[in-house]
Design a protein around this motif. Sequence first.
Motif, PDB file in Angstrom:
ATOM      1  N   ASN A   5     -12.306  63.435  92.123  1.00  0.00           N
ATOM      2  CA  ASN A   5     -11.067  62.766  92.563  1.00  0.00           C
ATOM      3  C   ASN A   5     -10.678  61.728  91.523  1.00  0.00           C
ATOM      4  O   ASN A   5     -10.437  60.567  91.836  1.00  0.00           O
ATOM      5  CB  ASN A   5     -11.272  62.122  93.926  1.00  0.00           C
ATOM      6  N   LEU A   6     -10.620  62.164  90.277  1.00  0.00           N
ATOM      7  CA  LEU A   6     -10.340  61.261  89.153  1.00  0.00           C
ATOM      8  C   LEU A   6      -9.151  61.779  88.361  1.00  0.00           C
ATOM      9  O   LEU A   6      -9.181  61.878  87.145  1.00  0.00           O
ATOM     10  CB  LEU A   6     -11.593  61.129  88.279  1.00  0.00           C
ATOM     11  N   VAL A   7      -8.098  62.110  89.098  1.00  0.00           N
ATOM     12  CA  VAL A   7      -6.863  62.577  88.471  1.00  0.00           C
ATOM     13  C   VAL A   7      -5.903  61.404  88.349  1.00  0.00           C
ATOM     14  O   VAL A   7      -5.726  60.621  89.295  1.00  0.00           O
ATOM     15  CB  VAL A   7      -6.209  63.699  89.305  1.00  0.00           C
ATOM     16  N   SER A   8      -5.313  61.274  87.193  1.00  0.00           N
ATOM     17  CA  SER A   8      -4.318  60.230  86.951  1.00  0.00           C
ATOM     18  C   SER A   8      -3.035  60.870  86.426  1.00  0.00           C
ATOM     19  O   SER A   8      -3.039  62.025  85.978  1.00  0.00           O
ATOM     20  CB  SER A   8      -4.845  59.186  85.959  1.00  0.00           C
ATOM     21  N   TRP A   9      -1.945  60.113  86.520  1.00  0.00           N
ATOM     22  CA  TRP A   9      -0.632  60.596  86.087  1.00  0.00           C
ATOM     23  C   TRP A   9       0.040  59.547  85.207  1.00  0.00           C
ATOM     24  O   TRP A   9      -0.105  58.333  85.445  1.00  0.00           O
ATOM     25  CB  TRP A   9       0.262  60.873  87.290  1.00  0.00           C
ATOM     26  N   TYR A  10       0.824  60.032  84.211  1.00  0.00           N
ATOM     27  CA  TYR A  10       1.485  59.160  83.244  1.00  0.00           C
ATOM     28  C   TYR A  10       2.926  59.604  83.055  1.00  0.00           C
ATOM     29  O   TYR A  10       3.220  60.804  83.024  1.00  0.00           O
ATOM     30  CB  TYR A  10       0.735  59.205  81.902  1.00  0.00           C
ATOM     31  N   GLN A  11       3.788  58.624  82.919  1.00  0.00           N
ATOM     32  CA  GLN A  11       5.199  58.853  82.619  1.00  0.00           C
ATOM     33  C   GLN A  11       5.436  58.502  81.162  1.00  0.00           C
ATOM     34  O   GLN A  11       5.040  57.415  80.721  1.00  0.00           O
ATOM     35  CB  GLN A  11       6.063  57.953  83.517  1.00  0.00           C
ATOM     36  N   HIS A  12       6.073  59.398  80.423  1.00  0.00           N
ATOM     37  CA  HIS A  12       6.308  59.149  79.007  1.00  0.00           C
ATOM     38  C   HIS A  12       7.781  59.349  78.694  1.00  0.00           C
ATOM     39  O   HIS A  12       8.289  60.474  78.726  1.00  0.00           O
ATOM     40  CB  HIS A  12       5.445  60.070  78.134  1.00  0.00           C
ATOM     41  N   GLN A  13       8.456  58.252  78.399  1.00  0.00           N
ATOM     42  CA  GLN A  13       9.864  58.299  78.006  1.00  0.00           C
ATOM     43  C   GLN A  13       9.968  58.168  76.491  1.00  0.00           C
ATOM     44  O   GLN A  13       9.125  57.506  75.867  1.00  0.00           O
ATOM     45  CB  GLN A  13      10.653  57.196  78.728  1.00  0.00           C
ATOM     46  N   LYS A  23       3.284  55.401  80.438  1.00  0.00           N
ATOM     47  CA  LYS A  23       3.083  54.423  81.513  1.00  0.00           C
ATOM     48  C   LYS A  23       2.157  55.007  82.578  1.00  0.00           C
ATOM     49  O   LYS A  23       2.304  56.147  82.989  1.00  0.00           O
ATOM     50  CB  LYS A  23       4.432  54.063  82.145  1.00  0.00           C
ATOM     51  N   PHE A  24       1.228  54.221  82.995  1.00  0.00           N
ATOM     52  CA  PHE A  24       0.207  54.544  83.991  1.00  0.00           C
ATOM     53  C   PHE A  24       0.849  54.533  85.371  1.00  0.00           C
ATOM     54  O   PHE A  24       1.360  53.502  85.809  1.00  0.00           O
ATOM     55  CB  PHE A  24      -0.878  53.475  83.865  1.00  0.00           C
ATOM     56  N   MET A  25       0.824  55.687  86.092  1.00  0.00           N
ATOM     57  CA  MET A  25       1.559  55.805  87.350  1.00  0.00           C
ATOM     58  C   MET A  25       0.657  55.980  88.573  1.00  0.00           C
ATOM     59  O   MET A  25       0.973  55.466  89.645  1.00  0.00           O
ATOM     60  CB  MET A  25       2.510  57.002  87.273  1.00  0.00           C
TER      61      MET A  25
END
Lengths: 111, 119
Positions: A33-41, A47-49
């Motif tokens: 359960n170590l999934v992360s998401w990032y936004q990249h513009q 950016k860490f989401m």
Amino acid sequence: QSALTQPASVSGSPGQSITISCTGTSTDVGSYNLVSWYQHQPGKAPKFMIYEVNKRPSGVSDRFSGSKSGNTASLTISGLQAEDEADYYCCSYLSGRNYYVFGTGTKVTVL
Amino acid sequence: EVQLVESGGGLVQPGRSLRLSCTTSGFTFGDYAMSWVRQAPGKGLEWVGFIRSKAYGGTIGYAASVEGRFTISRDDFRSIAYLQMDSLKTEDTAVYHCNRIRYNAFDIWGQGTLVTVSP
């Protein structure tokens, strides 16, 4: 270790909800359960989401939420806004192997 | 304010070496693991490697694509992380970002430094 699979693009109208999938295997997404998401513009640092599947860091809008079922994690953006246009990447940490793997990335377009 | 600033990128020939630095401020550097992530032109994000804090043994992990060629280190006194890149290949051309690791994720990112490997 192969990259996690994400759809190349997802689009939606302002106010709608969209979901981005992130499919791995039982040895990565399915095991931790170590999934992360990032936004990249464009022109900005990513950016860490989301972290640990469904936790939001301080300052991230509650319009962003994460979930996981089996080997697939998902990021949902509700109340889509023009400022949400960006590339989004999932990432899984394989703690048993000291290894990270990113998803292939999804371009989100607000129509 | 927490800041990560990468430096050391540039144009280098295949087979040569380059060392990137990640200068940090605004947090207790020695308490955190640090990582490097790159993005080749027109491609997605790719994890390069990480180094744990000394409290966690300073363990280092690398992506298969760079293991044996790249070396990550840290200077806790100066609050700087390094990425030593040897035997560079054209496919190593990318923007290299350094990151702080928290919750087993990359919570703070630098703007990145461009490395171009070309004859």
